[in-house]
Design a protein around this motif. Structure first.
Motif, PDB file in Angstrom:
ATOM      1  N   GLY A   9     -76.613  23.990  53.807  1.00  0.00           N
ATOM      2  CA  GLY A   9     -76.088  24.132  52.459  1.00  0.00           C
ATOM      3  C   GLY A   9     -76.568  25.359  51.720  1.00  0.00           C
ATOM      4  N   LEU A  10     -77.886  25.638  51.787  1.00  0.00           N
ATOM      5  CA  LEU A  10     -78.449  26.728  50.992  1.00  0.00           C
ATOM      6  C   LEU A  10     -78.421  28.062  51.736  1.00  0.00           C
ATOM      7  CD1 LEU A  10     -81.452  24.889  49.307  1.00  0.00           C
ATOM      8  CD2 LEU A  10     -79.206  25.414  48.342  1.00  0.00           C
ATOM      9  N   TYR A  11     -79.145  28.154  52.851  1.00  0.00           N
ATOM     10  CA  TYR A  11     -79.143  29.412  53.596  1.00  0.00           C
ATOM     11  C   TYR A  11     -79.673  29.196  55.001  1.00  0.00           C
ATOM     12  CZ  TYR A  11     -84.253  29.912  53.195  1.00  0.00           C
ATOM     13  OH  TYR A  11     -85.611  29.723  53.304  1.00  0.00           O
ATOM     14  N   GLU A  12     -79.288  30.108  55.877  1.00  0.00           N
ATOM     15  CA  GLU A  12     -79.768  30.092  57.252  1.00  0.00           C
ATOM     16  C   GLU A  12     -80.418  31.433  57.566  1.00  0.00           C
ATOM     17  OE1 GLU A  12     -78.102  29.224  61.782  1.00  0.00           O
ATOM     18  OE2 GLU A  12     -76.715  29.775  60.167  1.00  0.00           O
ATOM     19  N   TYR A  13     -81.600  31.376  58.163  1.00  0.00           N
ATOM     20  CA  TYR A  13     -82.314  32.594  58.562  1.00  0.00           C
ATOM     21  C   TYR A  13     -82.326  32.676  60.079  1.00  0.00           C
ATOM     22  CZ  TYR A  13     -86.204  35.794  59.451  1.00  0.00           C
ATOM     23  OH  TYR A  13     -86.988  36.816  59.912  1.00  0.00           O
ATOM     24  N   ASP A  14     -81.743  33.725  60.620  1.00  0.00           N
ATOM     25  CA  ASP A  14     -81.656  33.913  62.069  1.00  0.00           C
ATOM     26  C   ASP A  14     -82.877  34.690  62.547  1.00  0.00           C
ATOM     27  OD1 ASP A  14     -80.943  34.207  64.688  1.00  0.00           O
ATOM     28  OD2 ASP A  14     -79.190  35.478  64.313  1.00  0.00           O
ATOM     29  N   LEU A  55     -76.191  32.979  53.266  1.00  0.00           N
ATOM     30  CA  LEU A  55     -76.131  31.878  52.303  1.00  0.00           C
ATOM     31  C   LEU A  55     -75.071  30.874  52.717  1.00  0.00           C
ATOM     32  CD1 LEU A  55     -76.368  33.681  48.832  1.00  0.00           C
ATOM     33  CD2 LEU A  55     -78.225  32.802  50.255  1.00  0.00           C
ATOM     34  N   GLY A  56     -75.385  29.592  52.574  1.00  0.00           N
ATOM     35  CA  GLY A  56     -74.425  28.539  52.843  1.00  0.00           C
ATOM     36  C   GLY A  56     -73.498  28.333  51.656  1.00  0.00           C
ATOM     37  N   GLY A 104     -80.625  24.174  39.381  1.00  0.00           N
ATOM     38  CA  GLY A 104     -79.639  25.231  39.547  1.00  0.00           C
ATOM     39  C   GLY A 104     -80.188  26.469  40.218  1.00  0.00           C
ATOM     40  N   GLU A 105     -81.199  26.320  41.050  1.00  0.00           N
ATOM     41  CA  GLU A 105     -81.797  27.470  41.720  1.00  0.00           C
ATOM     42  C   GLU A 105     -82.522  27.022  42.978  1.00  0.00           C
ATOM     43  OE1 GLU A 105     -85.955  28.651  40.053  1.00  0.00           O
ATOM     44  OE2 GLU A 105     -84.666  28.261  38.307  1.00  0.00           O
ATOM     45  N   PHE A 106     -82.848  27.991  43.832  1.00  0.00           N
ATOM     46  CA  PHE A 106     -83.630  27.713  45.027  1.00  0.00           C
ATOM     47  C   PHE A 106     -84.294  28.999  45.492  1.00  0.00           C
ATOM     48  CE2 PHE A 106     -79.514  29.068  46.553  1.00  0.00           C
ATOM     49  CZ  PHE A 106     -79.780  29.816  47.690  1.00  0.00           C
ATOM     50  N   LEU A 107     -85.290  28.852  46.354  1.00  0.00           N
ATOM     51  CA  LEU A 107     -86.082  29.981  46.848  1.00  0.00           C
ATOM     52  C   LEU A 107     -85.767  30.230  48.313  1.00  0.00           C
ATOM     53  CD1 LEU A 107     -88.423  31.966  46.078  1.00  0.00           C
ATOM     54  CD2 LEU A 107     -89.963  30.301  47.162  1.00  0.00           C
ATOM     55  N   ILE A 108     -85.548  31.486  48.654  1.00  0.00           N
ATOM     56  CA  ILE A 108     -85.431  31.901  50.051  1.00  0.00           C
ATOM     57  C   ILE A 108     -86.816  32.359  50.472  1.00  0.00           C
ATOM     58  CG2 ILE A 108     -84.288  33.452  51.685  1.00  0.00           C
ATOM     59  CD1 ILE A 108     -81.929  33.598  49.772  1.00  0.00           C
ATOM     60  N   HIS A 139     -75.858  38.034  53.357  1.00  0.00           N
ATOM     61  CA  HIS A 139     -74.479  37.582  53.526  1.00  0.00           C
ATOM     62  C   HIS A 139     -74.243  36.319  52.694  1.00  0.00           C
ATOM     63  CE1 HIS A 139     -74.007  40.340  56.908  1.00  0.00           C
ATOM     64  NE2 HIS A 139     -75.169  39.909  57.371  1.00  0.00           N
ATOM     65  N   THR A 140     -72.998  36.097  52.295  1.00  0.00           N
ATOM     66  CA  THR A 140     -72.632  34.877  51.575  1.00  0.00           C
ATOM     67  C   THR A 140     -71.634  34.075  52.407  1.00  0.00           C
ATOM     68  OG1 THR A 140     -70.708  35.751  50.393  1.00  0.00           O
ATOM     69  CG2 THR A 140     -72.887  36.163  49.410  1.00  0.00           C
ATOM     70  N   ALA A 141     -71.244  32.911  51.888  1.00  0.00           N
ATOM     71  CA  ALA A 141     -70.292  32.052  52.594  1.00  0.00           C
ATOM     72  C   ALA A 141     -68.857  32.534  52.453  1.00  0.00           C
ATOM     73  CB  ALA A 141     -70.403  30.609  52.081  1.00  0.00           C
TER      74      ALA A 141
END
Length: 344
Positions: free
Chosen positions: A125-130, A158-159, A197-201, A217-219
């Motif tokens: 949902g939030l993000y994926e780190y490769d 970003l998801g 309404g926020e999150f940390l990468i 990148h975004t969805a």
């Protein structure tokens, strides 16, 4: 429905060109739902092709006659900056609701997040780190195979929810589809994100001193966004539609943070409008088919709108209805019962 009530931003037509500009017409949020993300981003362009696929071609003559309670709940979610939990049987238009809102209010492409039993908040949902891809790219560059420098942002995507929480000047529309299929932990994990309404990468926060601004990148297809110090903070809280087939109960804390809407099966007038939106040249025979569909839906405990649309598509194909016995057998096969327990 015309916009006769001051608080009605969404009128339920699902048609473009509404006489409303959310920049000026959407009231200020409650003090506890104010978010300060920035700088403000414009909504991405596009989305109409997917709108047409989902809800039919635009046109005033095919507008969907939405239920008044549905209109009220959508407007309440917009004004309160709260997600909408939409429940109902398969094919009652839960997902389509988000596309009607996006089209009528010109809110750009709809983001979709399909949920399964293995869905996780962060990576899905939030993000994926490769991380593995970054290691391989670094090795390729060290060995001379890759000449271009690699940036950590190239490996962060970003998801759908993460993209919706970017600081857009107007709300993005997000469908979290069949959230009741998720593991019980997902609704709990969503609580802080929906409230804050926020999150940390984390991977970007670690390098924030050396590289405070990173493009990821975004969805959205080909989309990108600049993240500062690893934190994504929304500006206009997204219009989020959680859909549920009522397969499980949700925790009270999750329900407290959402508004709830029960979708009823569409009536004959609504089905006729949906058919007209998808089949501009449908013959008059579709009216009788709709009536038969409604009778069958009632006897079978509820059928999906897709089953009707598939039938009309076949009926409009040359020659398929010439053999009445074969056609009725095929139609009955298409209108099969969805479950042994109806909508429950």
């Amino acid at each position: 429905m015309t916009r006769t009530d001051d608080w009605h931003i969404y009128t339920g037509t699902g048609q473009p060109g509404a006489e409303v500009d959310l920049r000026t017409d959407l009231p200020e949020p409650p003090p506890w739902r104010v978010f300060r993300g920035g700088p403000a981003l414009p909504l991405p362009a596009g989305g109409e092709n997917e709108n047409t696929r989902r809800i039919g071609a635009p046109g005033a003559d095919t507008s969907y006659p939405a239920d008044r309670h549905e209109i009220d709940m959508v407007n309440a979610a917009l004004l309160l900056r709260r997600p909408l939990l939409v429940t109902g049987g398969p094919g009652t238009g839960k997902t389509s609701l988000a596309f009607r809102v996006a089209r009528e209010l010109s809110l750009g492409p709809v983001l979709t997040w399909p949920v399964t039993s293995s869905t996780k908040l962060r990576q899905d949902g939030l993000y994926e780190y490769d991380a593995i891809g970054r290691v391989h790219a670094s090795s390729a560059r060290a060995s001379g195979v890759l000449d271009e420098p690699t940036d950590i942002g190239d490996f962060i995507h970003l998801g759908p929810l993460g993209t919706a929480l970017l600081p857009y000047e107007l709300p993005r529309v997000l469908v979290v589809d069949e959230v009741d299929k998720a593991d019980l932990s997902l609704p709990h994990d969503l609580l802080a994100v929906l409230e804050d309404g926020e999150f940390l990468i984390r991977e970007l926060a670690r390098v924030a001193r050396r590289t405070p601004k990173v493009v990821v990148h975004t969805a959205d297809p080909g989309g990108s966004a600049e993240i500062t110090e690893g934190r994504v903070v929304c500006r206009a809280f997204p219009f989020i539609v959680f859909t549920s087939n009522r397969e499980r109960e949700f925790p009270p804390a999750f329900l407290r943070r959402t508004l709830q809407l029960e979708m009823q099966p569409p009536n004959e007038e609504q089905l006729a409008s949906m058919v007209a939106a998808h089949f501009r040249d449908a013959s008059g025979g579709s009216a009788e088919l709709i009536r038969k569909f409604l009778r069958r839906s009632e006897s079978e405990g509820g059928l999906a709108i897709d089953q009707l649309l598939n039938t009309i598509q076949l009926a409009s194909s040359s020659g398929l209805t010439a053999d009445r016995v074969a056609w009725e057998r095929l139609r009955d096969a298409l209108w099969h019962r969805l479950s042994t327990t109806g909508f429950e």
